[in-house]
Design a protein around this motif. Structure first.
Motif, PDB file in Angstrom:
ATOM      1  N   TYR A  38       2.354   3.194  -1.104  1.00 25.76           N
ATOM      2  CA  TYR A  38       1.367   2.756  -0.113  1.00 25.76           C
ATOM      3  C   TYR A  38       1.047   3.899   0.839  1.00 25.76           C
ATOM      4  CZ  TYR A  38       2.685  -1.715  -2.001  1.00 25.76           C
ATOM      5  OH  TYR A  38       2.925  -2.746  -2.876  1.00 25.76           O
ATOM      6  N   SER A  42      -0.937   1.839   5.522  1.00 24.61           N
ATOM      7  CA  SER A  42      -1.303   0.685   4.692  1.00 24.61           C
ATOM      8  C   SER A  42      -1.244  -0.606   5.511  1.00 24.61           C
ATOM      9  CB  SER A  42      -0.355   0.586   3.497  1.00 24.61           C
ATOM     10  OG  SER A  42      -0.776  -0.415   2.606  1.00 24.61           O
ATOM     11  N   TRP A  44      -1.058  -4.773   5.330  1.00 27.14           N
ATOM     12  CA  TRP A  44      -0.629  -5.878   4.469  1.00 27.14           C
ATOM     13  C   TRP A  44      -0.832  -7.217   5.158  1.00 27.14           C
ATOM     14  CZ3 TRP A  44       4.614  -5.721   1.542  1.00 27.14           C
ATOM     15  CH2 TRP A  44       4.682  -4.613   0.700  1.00 27.14           C
ATOM     16  N   ARG A  45      -1.132  -8.210   4.347  1.00 21.21           N
ATOM     17  CA  ARG A  45      -0.916  -9.608   4.715  1.00 21.21           C
ATOM     18  C   ARG A  45      -0.044 -10.160   3.613  1.00 21.21           C
ATOM     19  NH1 ARG A  45      -2.175 -14.223   2.850  1.00 21.21           N
ATOM     20  NH2 ARG A  45      -3.987 -13.519   1.679  1.00 21.21           N
ATOM     21  N   ASN A  46       1.132 -10.636   3.963  1.00 17.54           N
ATOM     22  CA  ASN A  46       2.053 -11.245   3.012  1.00 17.54           C
ATOM     23  C   ASN A  46       2.380 -12.633   3.544  1.00 17.54           C
ATOM     24  OD1 ASN A  46       3.924 -10.295   0.601  1.00 17.54           O
ATOM     25  ND2 ASN A  46       5.043 -11.774   1.841  1.00 17.54           N
ATOM     26  N   THR A  52       1.631  -3.204   9.199  1.00 18.57           N
ATOM     27  CA  THR A  52       0.866  -1.960   9.153  1.00 18.57           C
ATOM     28  C   THR A  52       1.837  -0.805   9.032  1.00 18.57           C
ATOM     29  OG1 THR A  52      -0.877  -2.901  10.532  1.00 18.57           O
ATOM     30  CG2 THR A  52      -0.833  -0.511  10.329  1.00 18.57           C
ATOM     31  N   ILE A  57       6.610  -1.876   6.237  1.00 22.29           N
ATOM     32  CA  ILE A  57       6.750  -2.332   4.853  1.00 22.29           C
ATOM     33  C   ILE A  57       8.219  -2.247   4.420  1.00 22.29           C
ATOM     34  CG2 ILE A  57       6.187  -1.764   2.446  1.00 22.29           C
ATOM     35  CD1 ILE A  57       3.366  -0.903   3.528  1.00 22.29           C
ATOM     36  N   GLU A 107      -2.550 -11.403  -5.495  1.00 27.16           N
ATOM     37  CA  GLU A 107      -2.645 -10.249  -4.605  1.00 27.16           C
ATOM     38  C   GLU A 107      -3.989  -9.567  -4.806  1.00 27.16           C
ATOM     39  OE1 GLU A 107       1.768  -8.365  -4.164  1.00 27.16           O
ATOM     40  OE2 GLU A 107       0.793  -8.084  -6.102  1.00 27.16           O
ATOM     41  N   TRP A 109      -5.595  -5.817  -4.056  1.00 27.42           N
ATOM     42  CA  TRP A 109      -5.164  -4.456  -3.746  1.00 27.42           C
ATOM     43  C   TRP A 109      -6.392  -3.557  -3.582  1.00 27.42           C
ATOM     44  CZ3 TRP A 109      -1.572  -3.593  -8.577  1.00 27.42           C
ATOM     45  CH2 TRP A 109      -0.448  -4.425  -8.495  1.00 27.42           C
ATOM     46  N   ARG A 119      -4.415  -1.236   1.136  1.00 27.59           N
ATOM     47  CA  ARG A 119      -4.499  -2.627   1.579  1.00 27.59           C
ATOM     48  C   ARG A 119      -3.892  -3.531   0.512  1.00 27.59           C
ATOM     49  NH1 ARG A 119      -7.484  -4.742   5.530  1.00 27.59           N
ATOM     50  NH2 ARG A 119      -7.757  -6.979   5.533  1.00 27.59           N
ATOM     51  N   ARG A 120      -3.104  -4.508   0.977  1.00 31.74           N
ATOM     52  CA  ARG A 120      -2.496  -5.502   0.087  1.00 31.74           C
ATOM     53  C   ARG A 120      -2.546  -6.844   0.795  1.00 31.74           C
ATOM     54  NH1 ARG A 120       2.583  -7.852   0.156  1.00 31.74           N
ATOM     55  NH2 ARG A 120       3.208  -8.785  -1.815  1.00 31.74           N
ATOM     56  N   GLU A 121      -3.148  -7.816   0.150  1.00 31.63           N
ATOM     57  CA  GLU A 121      -3.186  -9.177   0.681  1.00 31.63           C
ATOM     58  C   GLU A 121      -2.558 -10.090  -0.355  1.00 31.63           C
ATOM     59  OE1 GLU A 121      -6.869 -10.478   2.395  1.00 31.63           O
ATOM     60  OE2 GLU A 121      -7.454  -8.410   2.828  1.00 31.63           O
TER      61      GLU A 121
END
Length: 152
Positions: A38, A42, A44-46, A52, A57, A107, A109, A119-121
């Motif tokens: 990443y 990067s 993320w929404r997890n 961030t 992460i 996900e 990406w 970006r990862r959701e």
């Protein structure tokens, strides 16, 4: 700056390679190794958590794998285009009390030109299972790379 092939824009073959590389890395349960894929910033929404940067992460993944014991994951390419890939996944794990779970999710990406994910959701649902219902036992053997998995 390091590169992380395959690089966008993705073809079907390179998108599948990227998905398998992510699955392989996550199955190591090594937060530092996973976070290296990443960007430094990067996003993320997890589930309901927003992160961030690599430091967040790594902390998130460390907590995750302390809670989700014997975690084993399968990812499957859903679609791709340009610098984006969508995947569906399933993973199994047990909690500290020994209860087994199968987690289902999707996900989205997004990648930079150097192949790092910016970006990862992730949307994820957990379903309790009996240990006898398990079907994911450790990393995927190479002979099964590219194969799908049942929805339910």
């Amino acid at each position: 700056m390091s590169t992380r092939p395959p690089l966008p824009p993705f073809t079907e073959d390179s998108a599948r390679q990227k998905v398998q590389a992510a699955e392989d890395a996550w199955n190591t349960r090594d937060p530092e190794r996973v976070a290296a894929a990443y960007t430094e910033d990067s996003v993320w929404r997890n589930r309901s958590e927003f992160l961030t940067g690599r430091e967040e992460i790594v902390a998130f993944l460390t907590r995750k794998w302390e809670r989700e014991r014997d975690y084993a994951l399968r990812k499957d390419l859903w679609t791709f285009g340009g610098d984006r890939i969508a995947v569906r996944f399933q993973y199994e794990w047990h909690d500290a009390e020994g209860r087994w779970w199968r987690s289902y999710g999707n996900e989205l990406w997004e990648f930079t030109a150097d192949g790092l994910m910016s970006r990862r959701e992730a949307s994820i649902n957990d379903v309790p299972i009996e240990e006898s219902e398990r079907r994911i036992r450790g990393p995927r053997p190479e002979s099964e790379h590219g194969t799908g998995f049942p929805l339910a």
